[in-house]
Enzyme design. Structure first.
Site, PDB file in Angstrom:
ATOM      1  N   PRO A 287       0.711  -1.331  -0.127  1.00  0.00           N
ATOM      2  CA  PRO A 287      -0.078  -0.125  -0.024  1.00  0.00           C
ATOM      3  C   PRO A 287       0.840   1.343  -0.051  1.00  0.00           C
ATOM      4  O   PRO A 287       0.475   2.172  -0.476  1.00  0.00           O
ATOM      5  CB  PRO A 287      -0.706  -0.163   1.365  1.00  0.00           C
ATOM      6  CG  PRO A 287      -0.493  -1.540   1.676  1.00  0.00           C
ATOM      7  CD  PRO A 287       0.522  -2.158   1.221  1.00  0.00           C
TER       8      PRO A 287
ATOM      9  N   GLU B 155       0.239  -8.096   8.331  1.00  0.00           N
ATOM     10  CA  GLU B 155       0.105  -6.565   8.660  1.00  0.00           C
ATOM     11  C   GLU B 155       1.542  -5.832   7.876  1.00  0.00           C
ATOM     12  O   GLU B 155       1.446  -4.753   7.771  1.00  0.00           O
ATOM     13  CB  GLU B 155       0.318  -6.187  10.061  1.00  0.00           C
ATOM     14  CG  GLU B 155      -1.096  -6.382  11.005  1.00  0.00           C
ATOM     15  CD  GLU B 155      -2.075  -5.805  10.485  1.00  0.00           C
ATOM     16  OE1 GLU B 155      -1.955  -4.597  10.159  1.00  0.00           O
ATOM     17  OE2 GLU B 155      -3.022  -6.249   9.796  1.00  0.00           O
TER      18      GLU B 155
ATOM     19  N   ARG C   8       0.219  -7.124 -21.358  1.00  0.00           N
ATOM     20  CA  ARG C   8      -0.212  -6.774 -22.711  1.00  0.00           C
ATOM     21  C   ARG C   8       0.715  -5.699 -23.384  1.00  0.00           C
ATOM     22  O   ARG C   8       0.508  -5.035 -24.369  1.00  0.00           O
ATOM     23  CB  ARG C   8      -1.531  -6.061 -22.381  1.00  0.00           C
ATOM     24  CG  ARG C   8      -1.782  -5.202 -21.555  1.00  0.00           C
ATOM     25  CD  ARG C   8      -3.222  -5.008 -21.293  1.00  0.00           C
ATOM     26  NE  ARG C   8      -3.994  -4.582 -22.224  1.00  0.00           N
ATOM     27  CZ  ARG C   8      -4.002  -3.301 -22.850  1.00  0.00           C
ATOM     28  NH1 ARG C   8      -2.857  -2.413 -22.453  1.00  0.00           N
ATOM     29  NH2 ARG C   8      -4.570  -2.953 -23.883  1.00  0.00           N
TER      30      ARG C   8
ATOM     31  N   ASP D 267      -4.919   2.054 -27.102  1.00  0.00           N
ATOM     32  CA  ASP D 267      -5.398   2.407 -25.615  1.00  0.00           C
ATOM     33  C   ASP D 267      -5.655   3.706 -25.306  1.00  0.00           C
ATOM     34  O   ASP D 267      -5.049   4.619 -25.598  1.00  0.00           O
ATOM     35  CB  ASP D 267      -4.509   1.775 -24.569  1.00  0.00           C
ATOM     36  CG  ASP D 267      -4.222   0.531 -24.662  1.00  0.00           C
ATOM     37  OD1 ASP D 267      -4.871  -0.193 -25.265  1.00  0.00           O
ATOM     38  OD2 ASP D 267      -3.077   0.079 -23.984  1.00  0.00           O
TER      39      ASP D 267
HETATM   40  C1  21W Z   1      -3.283  -3.735   3.887  1.00  0.00           C
HETATM   41  C2  21W Z   1      -1.159  -4.724   3.882  1.00  0.00           C
HETATM   42  C3  21W Z   1      -3.053  -2.898   5.248  1.00  0.00           C
HETATM   43  C4  21W Z   1      -0.787  -3.650   4.979  1.00  0.00           C
HETATM   44  C5  21W Z   1       2.083  -1.027  10.274  1.00  0.00           C
HETATM   45  C6  21W Z   1       1.384  -1.163  11.195  1.00  0.00           C
HETATM   46  C7  21W Z   1      -0.506  -4.519  -2.040  1.00  0.00           C
HETATM   47  C8  21W Z   1      -2.345  -3.261  -1.695  1.00  0.00           C
HETATM   48  C9  21W Z   1      -1.581  -4.109  -1.047  1.00  0.00           C
HETATM   49  C10 21W Z   1      -2.438  -4.638   3.470  1.00  0.00           C
HETATM   50  C11 21W Z   1      -1.653  -3.077   5.483  1.00  0.00           C
HETATM   51  C12 21W Z   1      -1.669  -2.678  -2.661  1.00  0.00           C
HETATM   52  C13 21W Z   1       0.308  -1.802   9.755  1.00  0.00           C
HETATM   53  C14 21W Z   1      -3.457  -1.069  -3.082  1.00  0.00           C
HETATM   54  C15 21W Z   1      -3.360  -2.583  -0.944  1.00  0.00           C
HETATM   55  C16 21W Z   1      -1.420  -5.149   0.311  1.00  0.00           C
HETATM   56  C17 21W Z   1      -2.615  -5.589   2.211  1.00  0.00           C
HETATM   57  C18 21W Z   1      -1.274  -1.841   6.596  1.00  0.00           C
HETATM   58  C19 21W Z   1      -1.120  -2.041   8.856  1.00  0.00           C
HETATM   59  N1  21W Z   1       1.309  -1.431   8.974  1.00  0.00           N
HETATM   60  N2  21W Z   1      -2.380  -1.973  -3.518  1.00  0.00           N
HETATM   61  N3  21W Z   1       0.296  -1.564  10.779  1.00  0.00           N
HETATM   62  N4  21W Z   1      -3.850  -1.698  -1.847  1.00  0.00           N
HETATM   63  N5  21W Z   1      -2.661  -4.707   0.918  1.00  0.00           N
HETATM   64  N6  21W Z   1      -0.568  -2.779   7.438  1.00  0.00           N
HETATM   65  O1  21W Z   1      -4.029  -2.883  -0.002  1.00  0.00           O
HETATM   66  O2  21W Z   1      -0.757  -5.790   0.486  1.00  0.00           O
HETATM   67  S1  21W Z   1      -0.379  -3.543  -3.213  1.00  0.00           S
END
Ligand code: 21W
Length: 248
Positions: A88, A115, A153, A168
């Site tokens: 994220p 997490e 692609r 595209d």
């Molecule tokens: C969601 C992983 C929330 C971590 C520190 C303390 C990969 C993704 C993901 C996820 C957290 C992408 C924390 C858009 C996404 C992914 C799972 C937060 C909490 N950190 N692109 N506490 N959205 N998401 N961790 O969620 O792995 S690319």
């Protein structure tokens, strides 16, 4: 192009690449996808891949030893590939980023879970981090599939000539024009006359004007990003004139 995907959920990748355009790319040997189970690199009796975070708090963190061992093993076999993690906090996947990734020799995609990962994996192994947007997923697997799809692609030969990546939307920074196929009328809604006219120059202009109209209406943020040609500005002026005159 080679994709190595490192995941705790290899089963999730059974479906998506077995059909469609990606499958064709694999059959034509333009794409090679290998799935690696991170759990295979755990060394303890229970094959542990996660643990509680130091400092306390909810959830679990992916352990450094199995993950770094898995990444290093794949990287040793494919040293020209770039190690990318889905996260994220990564840079946002756009058409530009996909083109950039498509130019690499290969991608080793690490799917995050729980997490997050032990920060030392990031420090030691990760070269690039990608997010697919500002929303929360349950893990990186679907993001990894999205990256493979968007990048594949763009590899020459993966798409047929009918579906080339050059036409595209986003390639020229504009959204697509409206499309129609038979019948010429459906529930009182007619296909625009110009598309039945056979006048290719008029059709090209109409499509460009509609692309500009839709983009300005729905995604004005995209308008600033690309330079408009002299013709584009003329077409936009025509749109403004039509709007003032009360035509749609
Ligand atoms: C969601 C992983 C929330 C971590 C520190 C303390 C990969 C993704 C993901 C996820 C957290 C992408 C924390 C858009 C996404 C992914 C799972 C937060 C909490 N950190 N692109 N506490 N959205 N998401 N961790 O969620 O792995 S690319």
């Amino acid at each position: 192009m080679r994709f190595d995907i490192l995941t705790l959920f290899p089963g999730m990748f059974a479906g998506p690449f077995d059909e469609s355009i990606i499958r064709r790319g694999i059959d034509k040997q333009l794409i090679d996808i290998a799935i690696h189970n991170i759990r295979d690199w755990a060394t303890d009796r229970h094959q542990t891949t996660d643990d509680a975070p130091y400092g306390g708090g909810a959830g679990m963190v992916m352990k450094v030893e199995p993950l770094s061992a898995c990444i290093e093993s794949v990287k040793e076999r494919h040293p020209a590939s770039t190690v990318v993690m889905t996260s994220p906090q990564g840079r946002r996947l756009t058409h530009r980023v996909a083109s950039e990734l498509a130019a690499r020799e290969g991608l080793i995609i690490v799917c995050g879970r729980y997490e997050g990962i032990d920060e030392r994996v990031r420090t030691l192994c990760i070269e690039d981090e990608i997010s697919i947007g500002d929303f929360v997923l349950t893990g990186g697997e679907i993001a990894a599939m999205t990256i493979v799809d968007a990048v594949s692609r763009l590899i020459p030969g993966v798409l047929g000539s009918e579906e080339s990546a050059e036409s595209d939307s986003f390639c020229d920074g504009l959204l697509e024009y409206p499309q129609y196929t038979r019948p010429p009328e459906f529930r009182g809604l007619a296909v625009p006359d110009v598309l039945l006219s056979g006048n290719h120059e008029l059709i090209r202009k109409w499509r460009r004007r509609e692309s500009l109209r839709t983009t300005r209406l729905l995604r004005p943020d995209l308008m600033g990003e690309n330079e408009l040609t002299k013709e584009d500005r003329k077409l936009l002026a025509e749109l403004d004139r039509d709007e003032t005159a009360g035509k749609s």
